[in-house]
Design a protein around this motif. Structure first.
Motif, short mmCIF file in Angstrom:
data_model
loop_
_atom_site.label_atom_id
_atom_site.label_comp_id
_atom_site.label_asym_id
_atom_site.label_seq_id
_atom_site.Cartn_x
_atom_site.Cartn_y
_atom_site.Cartn_z
N ALA A 58 0.89 -1.37 0.04
CA ALA A 58 -0.03 0.05 0.11
C ALA A 58 0.83 1.20 -0.14
O ALA A 58 1.40 1.90 1.01
CB ALA A 58 -1.14 0.23 1.42
N LYS A 60 0.39 4.35 -0.08
CA LYS A 60 0.18 5.59 0.94
C LYS A 60 1.01 5.44 2.35
O LYS A 60 1.27 6.43 2.84
CB LYS A 60 -1.17 5.79 0.91
N ASP A 79 -0.62 -1.27 -4.41
CA ASP A 79 -1.94 -0.77 -4.26
C ASP A 79 -1.92 0.73 -4.09
O ASP A 79 -1.24 1.38 -3.29
CB ASP A 79 -2.60 -1.42 -2.45
N SER A 102 -7.18 1.34 -5.44
CA SER A 102 -8.54 1.75 -4.52
C SER A 102 -8.45 3.05 -4.31
O SER A 102 -8.16 3.80 -4.97
CB SER A 102 -7.86 0.99 -3.21
N ARG A 149 -15.24 -3.58 -3.96
CA ARG A 149 -14.87 -3.49 -2.46
C ARG A 149 -16.07 -3.67 -1.65
O ARG A 149 -16.78 -2.72 -1.46
CB ARG A 149 -13.92 -2.30 -2.20
N HIS A 199 -11.13 -4.42 2.92
CA HIS A 199 -10.05 -3.78 3.71
C HIS A 199 -10.75 -3.08 4.92
O HIS A 199 -11.42 -2.09 4.54
CB HIS A 199 -9.18 -2.70 3.00
N GLY A 201 -9.57 -1.75 7.94
CA GLY A 201 -9.05 -1.03 8.85
C GLY A 201 -7.44 -1.17 9.06
O GLY A 201 -6.77 -2.06 8.31
N GLN A 203 -3.78 -0.96 11.41
CA GLN A 203 -3.24 -1.28 12.82
C GLN A 203 -4.20 -2.08 13.73
O GLN A 203 -4.54 -1.85 14.85
CB GLN A 203 -2.76 0.01 13.43
N GLY A 238 -5.24 -4.67 3.52
CA GLY A 238 -3.99 -4.72 4.55
C GLY A 238 -4.57 -4.58 5.93
O GLY A 238 -5.61 -5.22 6.20
N LEU A 240 -2.63 -5.40 8.95
CA LEU A 240 -1.74 -6.12 10.07
C LEU A 240 -1.03 -5.01 10.85
O LEU A 240 -0.48 -3.94 10.35
CB LEU A 240 -0.70 -6.92 9.44
N GLU A 273 -2.94 -6.18 0.69
CA GLU A 273 -2.28 -5.03 0.48
C GLU A 273 -1.62 -4.24 1.80
O GLU A 273 -2.05 -3.38 2.45
CB GLU A 273 -3.49 -4.07 0.36
N GLY A 275 0.67 -2.32 4.22
CA GLY A 275 1.46 -0.98 4.23
C GLY A 275 2.41 -1.21 5.42
O GLY A 275 3.44 -1.11 5.24
N TYR A 370 3.38 6.17 7.32
CA TYR A 370 2.23 7.38 7.62
C TYR A 370 2.98 8.35 8.30
O TYR A 370 2.44 9.06 9.41
CB TYR A 370 0.91 6.80 8.36
#
Ligand SMILES: *Cc1c(COP(=O)(O)O)cnc(C)c1O
Length: 414
Positions: A58, A60, A79, A102, A149, A199, A201, A203, A238, A240, A273, A275, A370
């Motif tokens: 991902a 971003k 992604d 996405s 999605r 997807h 959420g 964390q 994603g 995890l 995906e 990130g 992030y």
């Protein structure tokens, strides 16, 4: 392998002392470890063994070209959530055929660009978007590869700002509307139905939310197959989580074991995906203490990094570890680690027990995801430099912005 560790009392990135990086490139500065990114990718990727799968990082989370290139060389897909991210992937040597797109607000120009580049799949998030994509693909004489999605209405139990899989979120197609929209999609002449996408959420700490949403998606996959709509892939998104402090994390092997058991022998390619998992703990933010300000209520350590460099504490009240680059003997005291920005939300960490002097270097940990990608120029602060360490070498992969660059695109009235 620990990417960041003390050697002779000094914190180093792989084999390069952070003090040396600060001297060469200045502060504030993001420092990433190539070995840490590679090892996270291999841990995730190898967990799925020989099962047909594709890891789409991902973008971003951290969009630096060097970071994307490290992952592209390992065979990673990507992604993306904008045309800009797609261009970055291509500039970094990524393969458009391994890109999924996405996001809830794709523009016509972005759709056209992605079609022309030959991306693997659009993750479509609404009925209107599907119709727009059908029209755009028709105009360029192509069929757009599409996943829907689906919003499984599962509580990821994470911070509300990074929770995306609940009915009240803006993301995805309501689970109960998905079947009808798949039928509609299958009837469109410029749409090619390929898969399903989830997807829920970011964390996410436990395995349960992933399992619950995968189970729901697989019910839909089977229902579609019975209807004659056979999907080629399922994209689990994603999410995890990583350890910032003491969070429960899910090992990729546990995650893979659970997913593989649920999917069973259905003939589906598996797409992921991740990130944060791939880059979060592979980076830190190196900053210098400018001033120490001791008060009756609180002690402030004013550093040269700020919320414009690392927004997560201000935005999510996120916790990041803080280490002195060269540990000093006591006495320590409790410090509020704050930046120069004119906002009370401009803090990087609160109540940290450290022995500090002015001029000391600090490392704000877990700043690979992030962090730089959410940075801004608020207060006309030039964005930090970015460095990738690879063994004994440190490479500057983004030069520090200059103040002049910040107003280069502006003009005075005639
Ligand atoms: C942000 C995002 C990801 C990555 O999430 P992580 O928590 O960083 O793994 C994956 N897919 C989509 C659609 C996203 O928006």
């Amino acid at each position: 392998m620990t990417a960041f560790d003390y050697r002779d009392g000094e914190l180093a990135a792989e084999e390069v002392p952070l003090a040396e990086i600060a001297a060469r490139f200045g502060t504030p500065c993001f420092v990433y470890s190539r070995a840490a990114i590679e090892s996270a990718f291999r841990r995730f990727d190898s967990a799925f063994g020989i099962r047909d799968h594709l890891v789409c990082y991902a973008v971003k989370a951290n969009a630096n070209l060097a970071v994307l290139n490290i992952l592209a060389r390992l065979g990673s897909g990507f992604d993306v959530v904008s045309g800009g991210e797609l261009l970055r992937v291509i500039a970094a040597g990524g393969d458009a055929a391994k890109v999924v797109f996405s996001g809830v607000g794709k523009s016509e120009a972005e759709m056209r660009q992605a079609l022309e580049r030959g991306i693997r799949c659009f993750n479509v998030e609404s009925a209107s978007e599907l119709d727009r994509l059908d029209a755009v693909a028709g105009r360029v004489g192509m069929r757009a590869p599409v996943s829907l999605r689906v919003n499984p209405d599962v509580d990821a139990k994470t911070h509300p700002y990074i929770s995306t899989g609940l009915r009240e979120n803006k993301f995805g197609i309501a689970f109960d509307d998905a079947l009808a929209l798949y039928r509609h999609a299958a009837s469109r002449s410029h749409i090619s139905v390929r898969g399903i996408d989830l997807h829920i959420g970011s964390q996410i700490e436990g395995l349960a939310p992933h399992v619950e949403s995968a189970q729901k998606a697989l019910v839909l996959v089977d229902r579609l197959a019975a209807d004659g709509i056979r999907l080629e892939h399922i994209d689990f998104g994603g999410g995890l989580g990583i350890r910032y402090r003491d969070e429960e994390t899910v090992d990729p092997y546990e995650y893979a074991f659970a997913i593989l058991r649920l999917v069973g022998n259905r003939p589906l390619q598996l797409i992921f995906e991740p990130g944060r998992f791939l880059v979060g703990n592979a980076g830190l933010l190196l900053t210098r203490v400018e001033y120490l300000k001791r008060g009756t209520e609180r002690n402030f350590a004013i550093v040269d990094a700020a919320m414009n460099d690392l927004l997560r504490p201000a935005l999510y009240d996120a916790w990041h570890g803080v280490c002195a680059v060269r540990a000093r003997p006591t006495p320590s005291r409790l410090w509020q680690i704050v930046g120069p920005v004119c906002e009370s939300a401009d803090f990087l960490a609160r109540d940290r027990d450290l022995a500090l002097e002015e001029g000391d270097l600090l490392a704000i940990l877990s700043a690979g995801a992030y962090a730089m990608s959410m940075s801004s120029n608020y207060n006309s602060r030039p964005r930090a430099a970015e460095v990738v360490v690879d063994g004994k070498s440190a490479h500057l992969v983004r030069h520090r912005e200059t103040p002049e660059e910040l107003f280069e695109r502006e003009s005075l009235l005639p």
